[in-house]
Write a protein that holds these residues in place. Structure first.
Motif, mmCIF file in Angstrom:
data_model
loop_
_atom_site.group_PDB
_atom_site.id
_atom_site.type_symbol
_atom_site.label_atom_id
_atom_site.label_comp_id
_atom_site.label_asym_id
_atom_site.label_seq_id
_atom_site.Cartn_x
_atom_site.Cartn_y
_atom_site.Cartn_z
ATOM 1 N N UNK A 1 42.845 57.347 33.270
ATOM 2 C CA UNK A 1 43.420 56.086 32.813
ATOM 3 C C UNK A 1 42.917 55.005 33.751
ATOM 4 N N UNK A 2 42.394 53.931 33.167
ATOM 5 C CA UNK A 2 41.871 52.827 33.962
ATOM 6 C C UNK A 2 42.908 51.711 34.027
ATOM 7 N N UNK A 3 43.264 51.326 35.230
ATOM 8 C CA UNK A 3 44.100 50.156 35.431
ATOM 9 C C UNK A 3 43.253 49.010 35.944
ATOM 10 N N UNK A 4 43.345 47.858 35.297
ATOM 11 C CA UNK A 4 42.582 46.676 35.718
ATOM 12 C C UNK A 4 43.583 45.581 36.064
ATOM 13 N N UNK A 5 43.532 45.105 37.296
ATOM 14 C CA UNK A 5 44.493 44.122 37.802
ATOM 15 C C UNK A 5 43.779 42.784 37.946
ATOM 16 N N UNK A 6 44.129 41.849 37.091
ATOM 17 C CA UNK A 6 43.462 40.549 37.104
ATOM 18 C C UNK A 6 43.773 39.787 38.388
ATOM 19 N N UNK A 7 42.785 39.029 38.848
ATOM 20 C CA UNK A 7 42.949 38.276 40.091
ATOM 21 C C UNK A 7 43.758 37.003 39.959
ATOM 22 N N UNK A 8 44.022 36.560 38.735
ATOM 23 C CA UNK A 8 44.890 35.421 38.400
ATOM 24 C C UNK A 8 44.142 34.091 38.386
ATOM 25 N N UNK A 9 44.633 33.188 37.544
ATOM 26 C CA UNK A 9 44.095 31.834 37.447
ATOM 27 C C UNK A 9 44.678 30.955 38.559
ATOM 28 N N UNK A 10 45.984 31.000 38.736
ATOM 29 C CA UNK A 10 46.646 30.205 39.773
ATOM 30 C C UNK A 10 47.174 31.142 40.850
ATOM 31 N N UNK A 11 46.752 30.949 42.072
ATOM 32 C CA UNK A 11 47.182 31.846 43.146
ATOM 33 C C UNK A 11 48.562 31.443 43.687
ATOM 34 N N UNK A 12 48.740 30.155 43.988
ATOM 35 C CA UNK A 12 50.016 29.686 44.542
ATOM 36 C C UNK A 12 50.569 28.651 43.564
ATOM 37 N N UNK A 13 51.612 29.012 42.854
ATOM 38 C CA UNK A 13 52.111 28.192 41.757
ATOM 39 C C UNK A 13 52.940 27.012 42.246
ATOM 40 N N UNK A 14 53.188 26.086 41.329
ATOM 41 C CA UNK A 14 53.874 24.845 41.684
ATOM 42 C C UNK A 14 55.307 25.075 42.150
ATOM 43 N N UNK A 15 55.930 26.176 41.701
ATOM 44 C CA UNK A 15 57.313 26.437 42.107
ATOM 45 C C UNK A 15 57.414 26.987 43.524
ATOM 46 N N UNK A 16 56.266 27.301 44.136
ATOM 47 C CA UNK A 16 56.268 27.754 45.533
ATOM 48 C C UNK A 16 56.441 26.549 46.459
ATOM 49 N N UNK A 17 56.727 26.828 47.716
ATOM 50 C CA UNK A 17 56.864 25.752 48.698
ATOM 51 C C UNK A 17 55.584 24.915 48.767
ATOM 52 N N UNK A 18 55.740 23.598 48.881
ATOM 53 C CA UNK A 18 54.584 22.707 48.876
ATOM 54 C C UNK A 18 53.621 23.021 50.013
ATOM 55 N N UNK A 19 54.159 23.400 51.156
ATOM 56 C CA UNK A 19 53.280 23.689 52.293
ATOM 57 C C UNK A 19 52.389 24.900 52.003
#
Length: 283
Positions: A241-259
């Motif tokens: 079984x092959x699992x493929x984990x996408x690296x994502x479009x947005x790494x740190x989203x807007x709901x995360x701390x601004x810093x």
């Protein structure tokens, strides 16, 4: 039948919100037009939280993007934890409505298919969209619950056609890529497409030297998680079984701390293309 090569485009974790960088969406579309896949797969976290539904003008930009890319190839979506939640006083809570699901289902006529614990079948492939519940992600133990995953799968999903490729879209890879969990789910899964891990937050300059599937940090703040990125092969009853984990479009989203959002300069948006030789189910 299993007789030709199939190309899947995979990307996850757009985390769309108001004032989203439209250039990111344009680049995704341009990349898809350059490669022309047979299918487009988005395993969750399309939006950052359901508050965006209250901003019709902004949300319509996302719907237009999905309609546009569906003119390139059919689009298959499963839901992630951010798609199930809203923000109240800067805290994430369970969304009180399913308007996001309703709006996505209206795009079916354009070729956008929301698979919310549902299955899509054509001549070549079976796409299974597994939606892990809010309680799977957020519970008293503050950890993803494999028993909840197994229960949701067994109640909703039937794997019974081994003449086609069985491809699961499941937002989080943390439990579904475990061998003991897969034994519970059944024997005729071919490929599992995931997101959620944001490439394990491994920056560009470390990607080549960091261990294959290992990350630096998981969404639940665990350090050095496994099942965080790349391709994973799970041997099960003489099958792979092959699992493929996408690296994502947005790494740190807007709901995360601004810093923390400043750190986005160290990361790039990622898309994956998977070519399957369906005679032998090889990636």
């Amino acid at each position: 039948n299993k007789s030709k090569k199939i190309m899947l485009a995979l990307f996850s974790d757009i985390h769309f919100t108001n004032n989203f960088n439209q250039n990111k969406l344009n680049k995704i579309k341009d990349n898809l037009l350059e490669n022309i896949p047979d299918y487009i797969c988005i395993p969750g976290d399309i939006i950052d939280n359901t508050n965006i539904l209250g901003d019709k003008d902004e949300f319509d930009k996302l719907l237009l993007f999905l309609k546009d890319i569906a003119s390139i190839a059919p689009v298959f979506i499963s839901l992630g934890n951010h798609d199930l939640s809203k923000m109240v006083k800067n805290k994430k809570v369970k969304s009180s409505n399913n308007n996001f699901e309703v709006k996505l289902k209206k795009l079916k006529k354009y070729g956008v298919y929301l698979l919310n614990n549902d299955i899509y079948v054509d001549n070549n492939i079976r796409f299974i969209g597994l939606t892990l519940s809010y309680n799977y992600y957020y519970n008293k133990n503050n950890s993803e619950d494999s028993k909840v995953l197994i229960d949701i799968f067994k109640k909703n999903i039937k794997l019974c056609d081994d003449s086609k490729l069985n491809v699961i879209l499941c937002h989080s890879p943390i439990n579904i890529l475990r061998e003991d969990v897969l034994r519970e789910l059944g024997n005729n899964i071919d490929i599992i497409l995931c997101g959620h891990m944001h490439n394990g937050m491994v920056p560009r300059f470390l990607e080549g030297i960091f261990p294959k599937n290992r990350g630096i940090m998981a969404p639940d703040k665990r350090l050095f998680p496994d099942n965080a990125r790349g391709i994973k092969e799970i041997k099960l009853n003489n099958n792979i079984i092959y699992g493929v984990i996408s690296g994502s479009i947005t790494k740190i989203q807007k709901s995360a701390l601004k810093i923390l959002q400043i750190g986005n300069c160290f990361y790039k948006s990622q898309m994956e293309y998977i070519i399957i030789n369906s005679n032998d189910d090889k990636l």
